[in-house]
Design a protein around this motif. Structure first.
Motif, PDB file in Angstrom:
ATOM      1  N   THR A  20       0.839  -1.203   0.000  1.00 54.17           N
ATOM      2  CA  THR A  20       0.000   0.000   0.000  1.00 54.17           C
ATOM      3  C   THR A  20       0.869   1.246   0.000  1.00 54.17           C
ATOM      4  OG1 THR A  20      -1.871  -1.064   1.101  1.00 54.17           O
ATOM      5  CG2 THR A  20      -1.641   1.319   1.413  1.00 54.17           C
ATOM      6  N   GLN A  21       0.491   2.221  -0.824  1.00 53.55           N
ATOM      7  CA  GLN A  21       1.175   3.510  -0.838  1.00 53.55           C
ATOM      8  C   GLN A  21       0.232   4.655  -0.496  1.00 53.55           C
ATOM      9  OE1 GLN A  21       3.167   3.898  -4.614  1.00 53.55           O
ATOM     10  NE2 GLN A  21       4.495   2.154  -4.228  1.00 53.55           N
ATOM     11  N   THR A  22      -1.013   4.578  -1.013  1.00 52.95           N
ATOM     12  CA  THR A  22      -1.974   5.659  -0.767  1.00 52.95           C
ATOM     13  C   THR A  22      -3.143   5.132   0.069  1.00 52.95           C
ATOM     14  OG1 THR A  22      -3.150   5.202  -2.820  1.00 52.95           O
ATOM     15  CG2 THR A  22      -1.417   6.870  -2.902  1.00 52.95           C
ATOM     16  N   ILE A  23      -3.509   5.908   1.077  1.00 52.16           N
ATOM     17  CA  ILE A  23      -4.594   5.518   1.976  1.00 52.16           C
ATOM     18  C   ILE A  23      -5.583   6.665   2.101  1.00 52.16           C
ATOM     19  CG2 ILE A  23      -5.218   4.833   4.331  1.00 52.16           C
ATOM     20  CD1 ILE A  23      -2.408   3.641   4.613  1.00 52.16           C
ATOM     21  N   ALA A  24      -6.851   6.385   1.807  1.00 48.96           N
ATOM     22  CA  ALA A  24      -7.931   7.333   2.061  1.00 48.96           C
ATOM     23  C   ALA A  24      -8.573   6.919   3.376  1.00 48.96           C
ATOM     24  CB  ALA A  24      -8.956   7.292   0.929  1.00 48.96           C
ATOM     25  N   MET A  25      -8.591   7.836   4.340  1.00 44.61           N
ATOM     26  CA  MET A  25      -9.170   7.517   5.647  1.00 44.61           C
ATOM     27  C   MET A  25     -10.548   8.138   5.768  1.00 44.61           C
ATOM     28  SD  MET A  25      -7.883   8.141   9.536  1.00 44.61           S
ATOM     29  CE  MET A  25      -6.523   7.001   9.420  1.00 44.61           C
ATOM     30  N   VAL A  26     -11.572   7.290   5.742  1.00 49.50           N
ATOM     31  CA  VAL A  26     -12.954   7.731   5.874  1.00 49.50           C
ATOM     32  C   VAL A  26     -13.274   7.868   7.363  1.00 49.50           C
ATOM     33  CG1 VAL A  26     -15.353   7.133   5.440  1.00 49.50           C
ATOM     34  CG2 VAL A  26     -13.610   6.641   3.714  1.00 49.50           C
ATOM     35  N   GLY A  27     -13.732   9.048   7.742  1.00 44.31           N
ATOM     36  CA  GLY A  27     -14.042   9.305   9.140  1.00 44.31           C
ATOM     37  C   GLY A  27     -12.880   9.902   9.907  1.00 44.31           C
ATOM     38  N   ALA A  28     -11.918  10.461   9.188  1.00 45.71           N
ATOM     39  CA  ALA A  28     -10.769  11.104   9.835  1.00 45.71           C
ATOM     40  C   ALA A  28     -11.252  12.270  10.692  1.00 45.71           C
ATOM     41  CB  ALA A  28      -9.785  11.607   8.777  1.00 45.71           C
ATOM     42  N   VAL A  83     -11.306   2.679   7.211  1.00 52.86           N
ATOM     43  CA  VAL A  83     -12.635   3.158   7.578  1.00 52.86           C
ATOM     44  C   VAL A  83     -12.838   3.252   9.085  1.00 52.86           C
ATOM     45  CG1 VAL A  83     -15.111   2.785   7.289  1.00 52.86           C
ATOM     46  CG2 VAL A  83     -13.525   2.106   5.468  1.00 52.86           C
ATOM     47  N   PHE A  84     -13.166   4.458   9.523  1.00 52.96           N
ATOM     48  CA  PHE A  84     -13.597   4.749  10.891  1.00 52.96           C
ATOM     49  C   PHE A  84     -15.062   5.180  10.836  1.00 52.96           C
ATOM     50  CE2 PHE A  84      -9.061   5.106  11.548  1.00 52.96           C
ATOM     51  CZ  PHE A  84      -8.872   4.699  12.867  1.00 52.96           C
ATOM     52  N   ARG A  85     -15.941   4.252  10.582  1.00 52.72           N
ATOM     53  CA  ARG A  85     -17.396   4.488  10.550  1.00 52.72           C
ATOM     54  C   ARG A  85     -18.067   3.307  11.209  1.00 52.72           C
ATOM     55  NH1 ARG A  85     -19.884   7.450   6.544  1.00 52.72           N
ATOM     56  NH2 ARG A  85     -21.573   7.314   8.047  1.00 52.72           N
ATOM     57  N   ASN A  86     -19.303   3.476  11.649  1.00 53.21           N
ATOM     58  CA  ASN A  86     -20.054   2.379  12.249  1.00 53.21           C
ATOM     59  C   ASN A  86     -20.332   1.291  11.218  1.00 53.21           C
ATOM     60  OD1 ASN A  86     -20.203   3.630  14.749  1.00 53.21           O
ATOM     61  ND2 ASN A  86     -22.065   4.739  14.200  1.00 53.21           N
ATOM     62  N   ILE A  90     -21.426   0.908   6.529  1.00 54.27           N
ATOM     63  CA  ILE A  90     -20.533   0.276   5.552  1.00 54.27           C
ATOM     64  C   ILE A  90     -21.214  -0.026   4.214  1.00 54.27           C
ATOM     65  CG2 ILE A  90     -18.961  -1.669   5.135  1.00 54.27           C
ATOM     66  CD1 ILE A  90     -18.106   0.522   7.311  1.00 54.27           C
ATOM     67  N   PRO A  91     -22.458  -0.504   4.167  1.00 53.19           N
ATOM     68  CA  PRO A  91     -23.052  -0.768   2.846  1.00 53.19           C
ATOM     69  C   PRO A  91     -23.066   0.450   1.927  1.00 53.19           C
ATOM     70  CG  PRO A  91     -24.305  -1.900   4.524  1.00 53.19           C
ATOM     71  CD  PRO A  91     -23.321  -1.002   5.247  1.00 53.19           C
ATOM     72  N   ALA A  92     -23.419   1.613   2.427  1.00 53.85           N
ATOM     73  CA  ALA A  92     -23.414   2.825   1.589  1.00 53.85           C
ATOM     74  C   ALA A  92     -21.991   3.187   1.179  1.00 53.85           C
ATOM     75  CB  ALA A  92     -24.066   3.984   2.330  1.00 53.85           C
ATOM     76  N   LEU A  93     -21.040   2.970   2.061  1.00 53.88           N
ATOM     77  CA  LEU A  93     -19.642   3.235   1.726  1.00 53.88           C
ATOM     78  C   LEU A  93     -19.167   2.287   0.627  1.00 53.88           C
ATOM     79  CD1 LEU A  93     -17.037   4.817   2.277  1.00 53.88           C
ATOM     80  CD2 LEU A  93     -16.466   3.041   3.955  1.00 53.88           C
ATOM     81  N   VAL A  94     -19.608   1.045   0.675  1.00 54.10           N
ATOM     82  CA  VAL A  94     -19.239   0.081  -0.367  1.00 54.10           C
ATOM     83  C   VAL A  94     -19.732   0.566  -1.726  1.00 54.10           C
ATOM     84  CG1 VAL A  94     -19.612  -2.267  -1.229  1.00 54.10           C
ATOM     85  CG2 VAL A  94     -18.996  -1.890   1.161  1.00 54.10           C
ATOM     86  N   ASP A  95     -20.928   1.129  -1.776  1.00 58.07           N
ATOM     87  CA  ASP A  95     -21.426   1.694  -3.037  1.00 58.07           C
ATOM     88  C   ASP A  95     -20.468   2.760  -3.547  1.00 58.07           C
ATOM     89  OD1 ASP A  95     -23.691   0.075  -2.874  1.00 58.07           O
ATOM     90  OD2 ASP A  95     -24.936   1.660  -1.995  1.00 58.07           O
ATOM     91  N   GLU A  96     -19.995   3.619  -2.647  1.00 54.07           N
ATOM     92  CA  GLU A  96     -19.054   4.676  -3.025  1.00 54.07           C
ATOM     93  C   GLU A  96     -17.728   4.077  -3.502  1.00 54.07           C
ATOM     94  OE1 GLU A  96     -17.092   8.701  -1.077  1.00 54.07           O
ATOM     95  OE2 GLU A  96     -18.635   7.650   0.067  1.00 54.07           O
ATOM     96  N   VAL A  97     -17.244   3.066  -2.808  1.00 56.00           N
ATOM     97  CA  VAL A  97     -15.992   2.405  -3.189  1.00 56.00           C
ATOM     98  C   VAL A  97     -16.117   1.765  -4.566  1.00 56.00           C
ATOM     99  CG1 VAL A  97     -14.471   0.445  -2.666  1.00 56.00           C
ATOM    100  CG2 VAL A  97     -15.174   1.997  -0.826  1.00 56.00           C
ATOM    101  N   ARG A 114     -17.351  -4.382  11.470  1.00 51.99           N
ATOM    102  CA  ARG A 114     -17.464  -5.594  10.669  1.00 51.99           C
ATOM    103  C   ARG A 114     -18.805  -5.589   9.951  1.00 51.99           C
ATOM    104  NH1 ARG A 114     -15.287 -11.518  11.702  1.00 51.99           N
ATOM    105  NH2 ARG A 114     -16.452 -12.577  10.077  1.00 51.99           N
ATOM    106  N   ASN A 115     -18.779  -5.996   8.682  1.00 56.10           N
ATOM    107  CA  ASN A 115     -20.001  -6.157   7.914  1.00 56.10           C
ATOM    108  C   ASN A 115     -19.705  -7.211   6.844  1.00 56.10           C
ATOM    109  OD1 ASN A 115     -22.008  -5.793   5.799  1.00 56.10           O
ATOM    110  ND2 ASN A 115     -22.693  -4.038   7.016  1.00 56.10           N
ATOM    111  N   ASP A 116     -20.120  -8.444   7.118  1.00 54.68           N
ATOM    112  CA  ASP A 116     -19.769  -9.563   6.241  1.00 54.68           C
ATOM    113  C   ASP A 116     -20.400  -9.472   4.864  1.00 54.68           C
ATOM    114  OD1 ASP A 116     -18.032 -11.489   7.883  1.00 54.68           O
ATOM    115  OD2 ASP A 116     -19.659 -11.026   9.261  1.00 54.68           O
ATOM    116  N   SER A 117     -21.632  -8.981   4.762  1.00 54.33           N
ATOM    117  CA  SER A 117     -22.250  -8.878   3.436  1.00 54.33           C
ATOM    118  C   SER A 117     -21.548  -7.805   2.599  1.00 54.33           C
ATOM    119  CB  SER A 117     -23.749  -8.605   3.541  1.00 54.33           C
ATOM    120  OG  SER A 117     -24.003  -7.394   4.206  1.00 54.33           O
TER     121      SER A 117
END
Length: 145
Positions: A20-28, A83-86, A90-97, A114-117
């Motif tokens: 890894t070289q670049t990291i986007a931190m969600v919830g910074a 990711v620093f989010r509840n 995560i499902p909405a964040l996955v859409d963004e990813v 954790r969100n297995d789906s």
């Protein structure tokens, strides 16, 4: 390759952290008492190019790095989304990813997240996933030898 999200192989984590070289931190957060603040500072010191993501703080800075509103605003391809989010966010964040081009190589969900789906959706798209772990704990353990 099937990943056991209850127990990660050290080589899996080591490979992610070493490539890894670049990291986007969600919830910074700019607040020094928040875990995301300390982890962002550590990742910067470790040599990663970090991009804090927080819609309410866009345009400001955290540890000298300009905050962007969303992942699509990161100006370079993202290797890891940290990711620093509840877990329920995560499902909405996955859409963004999954809307990113190119896709990030890894989505790393912090401790107690954790969100297995959501993980299954990401992995089906070829994105590696780590859940309930912290790179600021795993990196010194795996790469400081």
């Amino acid at each position: 390759m099937t990943i056991d999200h209850d127990r990660y192989d050290d080589d899996y984590l080591r490979d992610i952290l070493a490539t890894t070289q670049t990291i986007a931190m969600v919830g910074a957060s700019p607040k020094p008492d928040r875990p995301s603040n300390g982890v962002l500072a550590y990742l910067n010191r470790a040599g990663y190019a970090t991009y804090p993501v927080h819609p309410g703080l866009a345009g400001g800075t955290i540890h000298g790095r300009t905050v962007v509103a969303r992942l699509a605003d990161v100006p370079v391809p993202i290797d890891m989304v940290d990711v620093f989010r509840n877990s329920d966010a995560i499902p909405a964040l996955v859409d963004e990813v999954l809307a990113l081009d190119p896709l990030p190589k890894v989505v790393w969900l912090q401790l107690a997240i954790r969100n297995d789906s959501a993980a299954a959706r990401l992995e089906a798209a070829g994105v590696r996933v780590v859940m309930d772990r912290c790179p600021a704990i795993e990196r010194p353990r795996l790469l400081s030898r």
